[in-house]
Scaffold this motif. Structure first.
Motif, PDB file in Angstrom:
ATOM      1  N   LYS A  84       0.828  -1.211   0.000  1.00 54.13           N
ATOM      2  CA  LYS A  84       0.000   0.000   0.000  1.00 54.13           C
ATOM      3  C   LYS A  84       0.862   1.260   0.000  1.00 54.13           C
ATOM      4  N   LEU A  85       2.021   1.187   0.641  1.00 47.37           N
ATOM      5  CA  LEU A  85       2.939   2.315   0.650  1.00 47.37           C
ATOM      6  C   LEU A  85       3.451   2.592  -0.756  1.00 47.37           C
ATOM      7  N   ASP A  86       3.803   1.550  -1.489  1.00 43.54           N
ATOM      8  CA  ASP A  86       4.255   1.715  -2.876  1.00 43.54           C
ATOM      9  C   ASP A  86       3.151   2.305  -3.740  1.00 43.54           C
ATOM     10  N   GLU A  87       1.928   1.830  -3.543  1.00 46.93           N
ATOM     11  CA  GLU A  87       0.791   2.345  -4.315  1.00 46.93           C
ATOM     12  C   GLU A  87       0.573   3.828  -4.018  1.00 46.93           C
ATOM     13  N   ALA A  88       0.633   4.189  -2.737  1.00 45.63           N
ATOM     14  CA  ALA A  88       0.443   5.588  -2.350  1.00 45.63           C
ATOM     15  C   ALA A  88       1.532   6.461  -2.960  1.00 45.63           C
ATOM     16  N   PHE A  89       2.768   5.975  -2.906  1.00 44.68           N
ATOM     17  CA  PHE A  89       3.856   6.776  -3.476  1.00 44.68           C
ATOM     18  C   PHE A  89       3.684   6.969  -4.974  1.00 44.68           C
ATOM     19  N   GLU A  90       3.357   5.910  -5.697  1.00 47.16           N
ATOM     20  CA  GLU A  90       3.225   6.007  -7.152  1.00 47.16           C
ATOM     21  C   GLU A  90       2.129   7.010  -7.533  1.00 47.16           C
ATOM     22  N   GLU A  91       1.040   7.021  -6.776  1.00 50.33           N
ATOM     23  CA  GLU A  91      -0.027   7.993  -7.032  1.00 50.33           C
ATOM     24  C   GLU A  91       0.460   9.418  -6.781  1.00 50.33           C
ATOM     25  N   GLU A  92       1.189   9.590  -5.688  1.00 49.76           N
ATOM     26  CA  GLU A  92       1.699  10.921  -5.356  1.00 49.76           C
ATOM     27  C   GLU A  92       2.781  11.357  -6.346  1.00 49.76           C
ATOM     28  N   TRP A  93       3.604  10.425  -6.773  1.00 51.47           N
ATOM     29  CA  TRP A  93       4.652  10.729  -7.747  1.00 51.47           C
ATOM     30  C   TRP A  93       4.038  11.205  -9.064  1.00 51.47           C
ATOM     31  N   GLU A  94       2.991  10.530  -9.519  1.00 55.60           N
ATOM     32  CA  GLU A  94       2.315  10.938 -10.751  1.00 55.60           C
ATOM     33  C   GLU A  94       1.719  12.335 -10.607  1.00 55.60           C
ATOM     34  N   ALA A  95       1.077  12.593  -9.459  1.00 53.73           N
ATOM     35  CA  ALA A  95       0.499  13.918  -9.211  1.00 53.73           C
ATOM     36  C   ALA A  95       1.596  14.987  -9.172  1.00 53.73           C
ATOM     37  N   TYR A  96       2.694  14.655  -8.534  1.00 54.23           N
ATOM     38  CA  TYR A  96       3.834  15.583  -8.458  1.00 54.23           C
ATOM     39  C   TYR A  96       4.367  15.899  -9.849  1.00 54.23           C
ATOM     40  N   CYS A  97       4.599  14.872 -10.663  1.00 59.56           N
ATOM     41  CA  CYS A  97       5.154  15.072 -12.001  1.00 59.56           C
ATOM     42  C   CYS A  97       4.203  15.872 -12.888  1.00 59.56           C
ATOM     43  N   ASN A  98       2.906  15.730 -12.678  1.00 59.98           N
ATOM     44  CA  ASN A  98       1.913  16.453 -13.479  1.00 59.98           C
ATOM     45  C   ASN A  98       1.729  17.903 -13.040  1.00 59.98           C
ATOM     46  N   GLY A  99       2.441  18.332 -12.002  1.00 63.63           N
ATOM     47  CA  GLY A  99       2.356  19.722 -11.560  1.00 63.63           C
ATOM     48  C   GLY A  99       1.258  20.001 -10.563  1.00 63.63           C
ATOM     49  N   ILE A 100       0.582  18.937 -10.111  1.00 67.40           N
ATOM     50  CA  ILE A 100      -0.544  19.136  -9.184  1.00 67.40           C
ATOM     51  C   ILE A 100      -0.074  19.700  -7.850  1.00 67.40           C
ATOM     52  N   TYR A 101       1.060  19.198  -7.354  1.00 66.19           N
ATOM     53  CA  TYR A 101       1.528  19.694  -6.056  1.00 66.19           C
ATOM     54  C   TYR A 101       2.135  21.081  -6.146  1.00 66.19           C
ATOM     55  N   GLY A 102       2.394  21.545  -7.368  1.00 62.22           N
ATOM     56  CA  GLY A 102       2.756  22.943  -7.540  1.00 62.22           C
ATOM     57  C   GLY A 102       1.571  23.858  -7.297  1.00 62.22           C
ATOM     58  N   ILE A 103       0.370  23.287  -7.413  1.00 62.86           N
ATOM     59  CA  ILE A 103      -0.867  24.023  -7.115  1.00 62.86           C
ATOM     60  C   ILE A 103      -1.206  23.924  -5.638  1.00 62.86           C
ATOM     61  N   CYS A 104      -1.100  22.706  -5.110  1.00 62.91           N
ATOM     62  CA  CYS A 104      -1.596  22.411  -3.763  1.00 62.91           C
ATOM     63  C   CYS A 104      -0.640  22.828  -2.650  1.00 62.91           C
ATOM     64  N   THR A 105       0.665  22.709  -2.889  1.00 70.12           N
ATOM     65  CA  THR A 105       1.637  23.003  -1.837  1.00 70.12           C
ATOM     66  C   THR A 105       2.506  24.195  -2.210  1.00 70.12           C
ATOM     67  N   LEU A 106       3.154  24.753  -1.221  1.00 70.79           N
ATOM     68  CA  LEU A 106       3.954  25.952  -1.454  1.00 70.79           C
ATOM     69  C   LEU A 106       5.192  25.669  -2.288  1.00 70.79           C
ATOM     70  N   ASN A 107       5.878  24.564  -1.987  1.00 78.81           N
ATOM     71  CA  ASN A 107       7.153  24.288  -2.645  1.00 78.81           C
ATOM     72  C   ASN A 107       7.228  22.924  -3.315  1.00 78.81           C
ATOM     73  N   SER A 108       6.146  22.179  -3.295  1.00 74.04           N
ATOM     74  CA  SER A 108       6.069  20.903  -4.014  1.00 74.04           C
ATOM     75  C   SER A 108       7.151  19.918  -3.581  1.00 74.04           C
ATOM     76  N   SER A 109       7.480  19.924  -2.300  1.00 70.40           N
ATOM     77  CA  SER A 109       8.530  19.044  -1.789  1.00 70.40           C
ATOM     78  C   SER A 109       7.940  17.757  -1.214  1.00 70.40           C
ATOM     79  N   GLU A 110       8.805  16.761  -1.016  1.00 66.16           N
ATOM     80  CA  GLU A 110       8.368  15.498  -0.427  1.00 66.16           C
ATOM     81  C   GLU A 110       7.750  15.737   0.955  1.00 66.16           C
ATOM     82  N   GLU A 111       8.395  16.567   1.752  1.00 65.74           N
ATOM     83  CA  GLU A 111       7.901  16.851   3.104  1.00 65.74           C
ATOM     84  C   GLU A 111       6.528  17.503   3.062  1.00 65.74           C
ATOM     85  N   GLU A 112       6.338  18.472   2.160  1.00 63.91           N
ATOM     86  CA  GLU A 112       5.053  19.160   2.086  1.00 63.91           C
ATOM     87  C   GLU A 112       3.940  18.248   1.582  1.00 63.91           C
TER      88      GLU A 112
END
Length: 226
Positions: A123-151
């Motif tokens: 489940k951890l791998d699944e969660a990471f892969e989903e977050e990685w895809e969202a990160y690469c697509n620029g979604i966390y540039g919208i949702c978080t201040l700096n799009s970092s792993e910690e954020e």
């Protein structure tokens, strides 16, 4: 409409300026994005210009401008010379897992991924892969201040804690302790989360899980303004 342009222009960097500041070409930026070494643009603004005249003619012109999270500047400097893109993904994953496992409220994150403080590996791998895809697509540039792993980890937990709080207390009169808890949750969310563009605010995690319950409890002064 204008407030959306103002928000994006104030908080993001256009592709041309990003390349100039980072010292790369647009083609090099495209390669970095395709190799998942830099997230894609978080917003794309398309403008259509229509010209007409009394001669009953018209001319149409369309242009697009890509806007990136400003954290991409330092990320380009860090990753532009990486030869194997998988190295960066592995580094990102390790930091993501480390931040998640070490977070005191990790049990709120990603459903029932933790059992007796030990994460379910699959489940951890699944969660990471989903977050990685969202990160690469620029979604966390919208949702978080700096799009970092910690954020990414902190926002996941902050949102899940807000959802839990809303489930328990939405529509109820809060006690002082409950109000204090809501104020703390507000601070945790704001520590890592963007305000979102005005047009998307109401349906964002901020609008659905924070703005609304702050307003219900006469804490409007804590609602992030533009």
């Amino acid at each position: 409409m204008e407030e959306n342009f103002t928000y994006i222009n104030d908080n993001y960097i256009v592709e041309e300026e990003l390349c100039t500041v980072a010292g790369i070409t647009k083609n090099e930026l495209t390669d970095l994005i395709q190799n998942h070494l830099v997230p894609d643009a978080s917003y794309v603004i398309t403008k259509i210009v229509k010209i007409t005249s009394p001669l009953n003619d018209e001319f149409l012109s369309e242009s697009t401008e890509k806007y990136f999270n400003k954290s991409c500047i330092s990320l380009i400097q860090k990753n532009k010379n990486i030869q194997d893109p998988s190295d960066y993904k592995e580094e990102f994953k390790n930091k993501f897992i480390q931040n998640l496992v070490n977070h005191p409220d990790k049990t709120f994150a990603y459903g029932n991924i933790f059992k007796e403080n030990i994460p379910n590996a699959e489940k951890l791998d699944e969660a990471f892969e989903e977050e990685w895809e969202a990160y690469c697509n620029g979604i966390y540039g919208i949702c978080t201040l700096n799009s970092s792993e910690e954020e990414i980890v902190k926002k996941e937990i902050a949102v899940k804690k807000l959802i839990h709080f809303n489930t328990e207390y939405s529509g109820k009169t809060l006690t002082k302790d409950e109000l204090d808890e809501l104020i703390t949750l507000n601070e945790e969310f704001n520590e890592v989360a963007h305000k979102f563009a005005p047009y998307q605010r109401a349906l964002s995690s901020r609008g659905k899980y924070l703005d609304k319950i702050l307003d219900q409890n006469n804490l409007n002064h804590l609602v992030k303004k533009y």
